[in-house]
Design an enzyme around this catalytic site. Structure first.
Site, PDB file in Angstrom:
ATOM      1  N   SER A  12       0.846  -1.192   0.000  1.00  0.00           N
ATOM      2  CA  SER A  12       0.000   0.000   0.000  1.00  0.00           C
ATOM      3  C   SER A  12       0.879   1.238   0.000  1.00  0.00           C
ATOM      4  O   SER A  12       1.676   1.444   0.927  1.00  0.00           O
ATOM      5  CB  SER A  12      -0.891   0.022   1.241  1.00  0.00           C
ATOM      6  N   HIS A  37      -1.313  -1.367  -4.237  1.00  0.00           N
ATOM      7  CA  HIS A  37      -2.581  -1.049  -3.571  1.00  0.00           C
ATOM      8  C   HIS A  37      -2.631   0.456  -3.299  1.00  0.00           C
ATOM      9  O   HIS A  37      -1.716   1.035  -2.712  1.00  0.00           O
ATOM     10  CB  HIS A  37      -2.653  -1.843  -2.264  1.00  0.00           C
ATOM     11  N   ASP A  39      -4.792   3.500  -1.692  1.00  0.00           N
ATOM     12  CA  ASP A  39      -5.832   3.793  -0.703  1.00  0.00           C
ATOM     13  C   ASP A  39      -6.379   5.196  -0.872  1.00  0.00           C
ATOM     14  O   ASP A  39      -5.688   6.188  -0.597  1.00  0.00           O
ATOM     15  CB  ASP A  39      -5.253   3.639   0.709  1.00  0.00           C
ATOM     16  N   MET A  41      -9.000   7.938   0.368  1.00  0.00           N
ATOM     17  CA  MET A  41      -9.788   8.277   1.568  1.00  0.00           C
ATOM     18  C   MET A  41     -10.339   9.688   1.446  1.00  0.00           C
ATOM     19  O   MET A  41      -9.644  10.584   0.941  1.00  0.00           O
ATOM     20  CB  MET A  41      -8.896   8.196   2.808  1.00  0.00           C
ATOM     21  N   HIS A  70      -8.477   1.025  -3.777  1.00  0.00           N
ATOM     22  CA  HIS A  70      -9.376   0.784  -2.641  1.00  0.00           C
ATOM     23  C   HIS A  70     -10.049   2.101  -2.277  1.00  0.00           C
ATOM     24  O   HIS A  70      -9.415   2.998  -1.725  1.00  0.00           O
ATOM     25  CB  HIS A  70      -8.524   0.244  -1.472  1.00  0.00           C
ATOM     26  N   MET A  72     -12.197   4.271  -0.104  1.00  0.00           N
ATOM     27  CA  MET A  72     -12.821   4.464   1.214  1.00  0.00           C
ATOM     28  C   MET A  72     -13.498   5.826   1.164  1.00  0.00           C
ATOM     29  O   MET A  72     -13.064   6.797   1.809  1.00  0.00           O
ATOM     30  CB  MET A  72     -11.737   4.389   2.300  1.00  0.00           C
ATOM     31  N   MET A 141     -11.316  -6.368   5.656  1.00  0.00           N
ATOM     32  CA  MET A 141     -10.530  -5.394   6.414  1.00  0.00           C
ATOM     33  C   MET A 141     -10.181  -5.994   7.772  1.00  0.00           C
ATOM     34  O   MET A 141     -11.071  -6.358   8.542  1.00  0.00           O
ATOM     35  CB  MET A 141     -11.335  -4.104   6.630  1.00  0.00           C
ATOM     36  N   ASP A 177      -6.593  -6.717   4.212  1.00  0.00           N
ATOM     37  CA  ASP A 177      -6.060  -5.351   4.287  1.00  0.00           C
ATOM     38  C   ASP A 177      -6.026  -4.878   5.736  1.00  0.00           C
ATOM     39  O   ASP A 177      -7.073  -4.659   6.351  1.00  0.00           O
ATOM     40  CB  ASP A 177      -6.931  -4.421   3.429  1.00  0.00           C
TER      41      ASP A 177
END
Ligand code: DX5
Ligand code: ZN
Length: 230
Positions: A12, A37, A39, A41, A70, A72, A141, A177
């Protein structure tokens, strides 16, 4: 992207140098990373903010392998086209991000990406029921999303086992994750996981100038997981 259940390590970039994503990605891929990966957010679905589709687009040319995005964020649907256009191979949305996860998964595949479904630690495994024919990946998760470097939540191992049974022979990756280390990786690999996201456990101790620790860290996780894989 062909499907197999061999162990894949997905570093990540949340744990890498935010001022140097391109070089960090190239270094970690040269050191053995299978997927990258990413992330995303929004400070709303999770209590932290990272970056959006423009950053994904900028880093895409630096990724040789799979770009695993991913999300979020909530809402998700208004941004799917932009993330697909950024070059994401897989776009994962959270079951908890809105009332219409079925529609979201349809939209991800409709935009030409593989569809991932993420489950927060408090979400029961039954959340995947009725969605199994619409997903290419399910992300369990093992921390509450929002931050790197948190402690692995042991109760999720039983969820991975139950999920593996539900998935059966379907070509669906089971991704873990949060809190993945050489100690926790074998636990989830034995339970049925094949994709292991790791932030701090990969990037810790290394740098673009000194990338060898990235390789050692990836190898330690992969070896421990492969030996335990069911
Ligand atoms: C958490 C993120 C993870 C995070 C994992 O919200 O989804 O991908 O970077 O970090 P570590 O491996 O440090 O737990
Ligand atoms: Zn993640």
């Amino acid at each position: 992207m062909s499907f197999d259940r061999s162990i894949k390590i997905a570093p990540s970039i949340l744990a890498s140098d935010f001022a140097n994503f391109g070089a960090e990605i190239e270094a970690v891929e040269a050191q053995g990373a299978d997927w990258i990966h990413v992330d995303v957010m929004d400070g709303h679905f999770v209590p932290n903010i990272t970056f959006g589709p423009e950053t994904c687009k900028a880093i895409r040319p630096h990724i040789k392998g799979v770009m695993d995005v991913h999300l979020m964020i909530a809402p998700v649907d208004p941004y799917i086209e932009a993330f697909a256009a950024s070059g994401a191979d897989i776009i994962t949305a959270h079951a908890e991000a809105g009332p219409h996860i079925h529609r979201t998964l349809q939209a991800i595949r409709g935009a030409g990406a593989k569809a991932g479904l993420a489950l927060n630690p408090g979400t029961p495994v039954e959340a995947v029921d009725y969605l199994l024919d619409m997903v290419d990946l399910i992300c369990v998760m093992t921390v509450n999303p929002g931050f790197g470097g948190q402690k692995f939540i042991q109760s999720q191992i039983a969820k991975v086992e139950a999920l593996r049974a539900k998935v059966g022979d379907r070509p669906i990756h089971i991704e873990i994750d949060g809190g993945v280390t050489p100690v926790t990786a074998p636990l989830v690999a034995a339970a049925g996981a094949d994709v292991l996201v790791a932030g701090s456990a990969v990037f810790g101790g290394g740098s673009v100038a000194d990338p060898a620790p990235y390789g050692e860290n990836i190898r330690a996780i992969r070896d421990a997981a492969t030996a335990a894989q069911s």
